[in-house]
Design a protein around this motif. Structure first.
Motif, PDB file in Angstrom:
ATOM      1  N   UNK A   1       0.866  -1.176   0.000  1.00 26.75           N
ATOM      2  CA  UNK A   1       0.000   0.000   0.000  1.00 26.75           C
ATOM      3  C   UNK A   1       0.903   1.226   0.000  1.00 26.75           C
ATOM      4  N   UNK A   2       0.812   2.040  -1.068  1.00 24.61           N
ATOM      5  CA  UNK A   2       1.751   3.147  -1.241  1.00 24.61           C
ATOM      6  C   UNK A   2       1.277   4.434  -0.582  1.00 24.61           C
ATOM      7  N   UNK A   3      -0.005   4.750  -0.701  1.00 22.27           N
ATOM      8  CA  UNK A   3      -0.492   6.005  -0.101  1.00 22.27           C
ATOM      9  C   UNK A   3      -1.984   5.933   0.142  1.00 22.27           C
ATOM     10  N   UNK A   4      -2.440   6.848   0.970  1.00 25.74           N
ATOM     11  CA  UNK A   4      -3.860   7.105   1.179  1.00 25.74           C
ATOM     12  C   UNK A   4      -4.090   8.595   1.013  1.00 25.74           C
ATOM     13  N   UNK A   5      -5.185   8.947   0.340  1.00 21.89           N
ATOM     14  CA  UNK A   5      -5.472  10.367   0.104  1.00 21.89           C
ATOM     15  C   UNK A   5      -6.970  10.594   0.206  1.00 21.89           C
TER      16      UNK A   5
ATOM     17  N   UNK B   1       8.551   4.014   3.240  1.00 17.57           N
ATOM     18  CA  UNK B   1       9.642   4.921   3.581  1.00 17.57           C
ATOM     19  C   UNK B   1      10.800   4.870   2.594  1.00 17.57           C
ATOM     20  N   UNK B   2      10.752   3.952   1.664  1.00 14.10           N
ATOM     21  CA  UNK B   2      11.793   3.856   0.646  1.00 14.10           C
ATOM     22  C   UNK B   2      11.148   4.061  -0.711  1.00 14.10           C
ATOM     23  N   UNK B   3      11.675   5.027  -1.475  1.00 10.52           N
ATOM     24  CA  UNK B   3      11.036   5.411  -2.729  1.00 10.52           C
ATOM     25  C   UNK B   3      12.004   5.246  -3.896  1.00 10.52           C
TER      26      UNK B   3
ATOM     27  N   UNK C   1       7.707   6.812  -7.564  1.00 12.33           N
ATOM     28  CA  UNK C   1       7.329   7.128  -6.181  1.00 12.33           C
ATOM     29  C   UNK C   1       8.303   8.113  -5.548  1.00 12.33           C
ATOM     30  N   UNK C   2       9.557   8.042  -5.928  1.00 12.91           N
ATOM     31  CA  UNK C   2      10.519   9.019  -5.430  1.00 12.91           C
ATOM     32  C   UNK C   2      10.213  10.419  -5.916  1.00 12.91           C
TER      33      UNK C   2
END
Length: 822
Positions: A246-250, A517-519, A523-524
């Motif tokens: 899961x990369x993000x929530x918005x 926490x690592x991109x 994603x970076x």
């Protein structure tokens, strides 16, 4: 049309001729045995089912007996392959093939009667099947339920060798998503079988969602779940192994509670009622390699007079809601709003009503986006059938079965640039064109041609400024996207003029919460954009003040003779020489404009946009047939020369306010044209206000070329009086005239007397120094002679051995005689 569609695949051209050659296919049949006769009288059932990550296209049709035929079109070899045939009259919901083409997953709906007779799973409405197709052997039922199921194989990013395990997503209408892990084994040579046929391991990926979108190129799943009536957008990234994150929530401030269930890019569900699409919401997620994240949303249509749509620019931290007028209430809208991903832009349009090209890289000013409405050729030429963005610029037209690449049409945009009358349209089209990046040199030449014809057409912004900045930005942006926030994008920082036909509201939005926490990769870049929005307030705008300050410091050091590190200055000049050399090497045709013909140390301290300025002048030069014009002052300037002078004045105005460099020789050429084209009082006004910069090269040629008529003397006096002292002394030596001698004498006396201390007088005046008995002058000359004798080395005037006290005395007599009228 502003959009250019290049066809990658056409169902009627790439598949139909092949199908006509097919008859029985005994090696790829389903239950019941026998072959599938694909006959010509049932081709209307032919349709695209899915487009996989590798570009392969899966399609289906039925034969005259209702048997379901599955085929695959290989986009690399441009060959068709018969995958499988179900000898049942079933309706296909979804289908996917793994990257090795050994497994087929299909979701099908059967009629009630067919369900009773179905030996696979009697009584079930929807069957989800997993089939071994290399060779055809086993059929496994994954799901047998009354709700619809969609299937999608994951495609790993590493495809160089077959993988021992395939991963399949199942998306249920009951609002959950599962991932199945399917191990395969190879037997008897190329035969592939499912290893764990009895029980397939699975993971629950998501649940309680109301909307989901698949990004087949990047292997990402976007979905929205409702938490206490709050819409929350989430993204899951799948990797080459079975892992996913899961990369993000918005949070999304939109209402989805009554919108039902909707999937995007999970194939084409022919069971949906297409006529109801216009009353349902439209929502899709677009990204690109620069780290942008946009959510495009249009609610269900409540009024036929206007339509509202929103774009969430998460990478910029704000949302914009647009309201576009549709005309009269009788103007019925037959389709829903279409959103298309065009890399740096998103196209929003409603056929026959409006077209909006949104700049997603720089969305802050509405003038950088193009909006058209009403009776416009571009709107009328848009495809009337629904289009769907799959991934990147890949677009599928489900109705016709055509797969396109959507690009901005340079040809049409150039034509539109010539025909447009509104400043906002010209600004937007200029940036659209320059962002295309195809054959940039030819494109810039055509834009320069338009600028030369419309130099004063824009009233809201400086056309030359905008072109110089925008062209420079887009020329280096693809290679320097990580520092784009430090680059100037536009000469315009605010825009308060309304765009006809559309209104907008801008709101700040909550930023996505990154869950890892690592991109890497995209994603970076997205995280970098979010960090910038979060911590940089107010947002940075390019400012030339630092460059201006540094340049002025260097110029001051040059004048005073006090330089900082010689290596620092040498490095600057070395870079400038490289830039000029590269520009000259790239110029394929002989340059007509007399630039780069002199050393201009001040301008060589700043290099960057020289090529564009040279090409603007070169275009104007050729347009007015000036050819290889030689600098001269022997005749008044022509209308063509005045036009070029006016253009150069506009260029100077544009570059000065932004502090941009000019090519060496620009000021000389500008001054020469000014002398030829302007009356004396206008010329002096231009000089006094800094529009014309008097260079040593221009003034030297002026002194040499013009004779000493009364008119020319007046011009020369005016010019010399406005020169800096050091240049003025050099120029005076070139003009054989009493006034020149007077100026030289004054400077010489000033230099001799600046440290003079009166000494006791011990000598008698040497009368041979002057032929006139004028004691004050004789005494003054004697003092100068004594100073010269004692400081010969210090006060020697370079290039003038005859400049001495006697010369000063003679010049003084001549000047006095002139003043007395003798």
């Amino acid at each position: 049309m502003a959009l250019r569609f290049t066809t990658d695949f056409d169902l009627q051209k790439d598949v139909l001729p092949w199908l006509r050659t097919q008859r029985a296919a005994p090696a790829a049949t389903g239950t019941g045995g026998g072959g599938a006769d694909v006959l010509e009288n049932n081709y209307e059932s032919l349709r695209v089912l899915n487009v996989e990550r590798n570009g392969n296209i899966i399609y289906t049709c039925k034969d005259v007996r209702g048997n379901v035929f599955f085929g695959l079109y290989d986009c690399q070899t441009r060959q068709n392959q018969h995958i499988y045939t179900f000898e049942k009259d079933l309706q296909v919901i979804s289908c996917s093939v793994n990257s090795e083409r050994t497994l087929l997953a299909a979701s099908l709906v059967q009629s009630t009667e067919e369900g009773r007779r179905n030996e696979l799973q009697p009584g079930s409405k929807c069957l989800t099947l997993l089939v071994e197709i290399h060779p055809v052997d086993n059929v496994k039922v994954l799901k047998a339920v009354d709700s619809h199921i969609w299937v999608q194989f994951l495609y790993p990013h590493v495809e160089s060798h077959p993988l021992p395990e395939s991963h399949l997503l199942l998306i249920s209408e009951e609002k959950y998503i599962e991932q199945f892990h399917i191990q395969v084994i190879h037997e008897d040579g190329n035969k592939v079988m499912i290893k764990n046929n009895g029980h397939l391991p699975r993971d629950r990926v998501a649940e309680d969602f109301v909307w989901a979108q698949w990004d087949m190129s990047e292997q990402r799943l976007y979905y929205i779940d409702l938490k206490k009536s709050r819409s929350l957008l989430k993204c899951i990234q799948f990797y080459a192994d079975e892992n996913f994150e899961l990369m993000f929530e918005a949070p999304l401030d939109i209402s989805l509670s009554d919108s039902g269930f909707k999937l995007v890019n999970f194939g084409c569900d022919n069971l949906q009622d297409q006529e109801k699409l216009s009353t349902h919401l439209t929502l899709c997620v677009f990204t690109n390699h620069t780290g942008s994240l946009c959510v495009c949303y249009s609610p269900k249509i409540d009024s036929w007079e206007q339509i509202t749509y929103s774009v969430f620019y998460f990478h910029k931290g704000h949302r914009r809601t647009f309201t576009a007028a549709l005309g009269t209430a009788d103007s019925h809208v037959a389709e829903s709003v279409t959103f298309l991903n065009l890399d740096y832009y998103v196209a929003v349009y409603l056929p026959g009503h409006f077209f909006h090209l949104l700049n997603i890289q720089h969305p802050d000013l509405i003038c950088h986006s193009l909006f058209l409405t009403g009776k416009n050729e571009m709107i009328d030429m848009l495809p009337p059938t629904p289009l769907q963005s799959l991934s990147g610029t890949l677009i599928l037209e489900w109705c016709s079965g055509k797969l396109y690449r959507a690009l901005l049409s340079q040809l049409y945009l150039l034509e539109f640039l010539w025909s447009s009358h509104a400043d906002c349209e010209r600004m937007a089209v200029l940036h659209c064109l320059l962002s295309c990046g195809r054959d940039r040199r030819s494109l810039e030449a055509q834009i320069i041609q338009w600028i030369s014809e419309n130099i004063s057409a824009c009233h809201s912004f400086d056309l030359i400024q905008e072109f110089l900045i925008a062209s420079s930005y887009w020329s280096i942006y693809p290679e320097a996207s990580n520092v784009d926030k430090l680059l100037p994008y536009s000469s315009v920082l605010t825009w308060n003029t309304e765009i006809p036909g559309i209104t907008l509201v801008t709101e700040e939005i909550a930023l996505p919460l990154m869950k890892v926490h690592s991109f890497k990769g995209y994603w970076g870049k997205l995280n970098s954009n979010l960090e910038y929005v979060k911590y940089t307030k107010p947002h940075l705008n390019y400012n030339s003040s630092m460059v201006r300050r540094e340049w002025h410091n260097l110029i001051s050091e040059e004048k005073s003779g006090k330089r900082r590190s010689a290596a620092y200055v040498r490095n600057i000049f070395g870079n400038a020489i490289k830039v000029i050399s590269n520009l000259e090497a790239r110029n394929l045709e002989p340059r007509l404009t007399p630039l780069f013909q002199e050393e201009d140390s001040n301008q060589r301290l700043l290099m960057g946009l020289l090529d564009l300025i040279c090409r603007i002048l070169e275009t104007s030069w050729r347009k007015h047939n000036l050819h290889s014009w030689v600098l001269h002052f022997h005749r008044p300037g022509s209308a063509a020369e005045f036009a070029v002078f006016h253009l150069m004045t506009r260029i100077l105005e544009a570059t000065n306010s932004l502090f941009l460099p000019l090519p060496p020789g620009f000021h000389t050429l500008h001054t020469v044209l000014g002398v030829c084209c302007l009356p004396l009082h206008n010329l002096l006004h231009y000089i006094d206000n800094g529009v014309l910069l008097l260079t040593e090269t221009a003034v030297t040629r002026l002194m040499k070329d013009l004779d000493n008529t009364e008119k020319n003397e007046k011009l020369k006096f005016s010019i010399i009086g406005r020169l800096p002292p050091l240049i003025g002394q050099k120029i005076c030596r070139l003009w054989d005239h009493p006034m020149s001698s007077n100026l030289i004498s004054r400077n010489h006396v000033k230099k001799l007397l600046q440290n003079y201390k009166k000494q006791p007088r011990h000598s008698v005046i040497d009368k041979s120094l002057l032929s006139v008995e004028f004691l004050p002058l004789n005494y003054f000359v004697e003092i100068l002679t004594n100073i010269e004798s004692s400081n010969q080395a210090l006060y020697a005037f370079e290039g003038h051995d005859n400049l001495d006290a006697k010369f000063v005395g003679e010049a003084a007599l001549k000047h006095t005689t002139m003043l007395l009228g003798l």
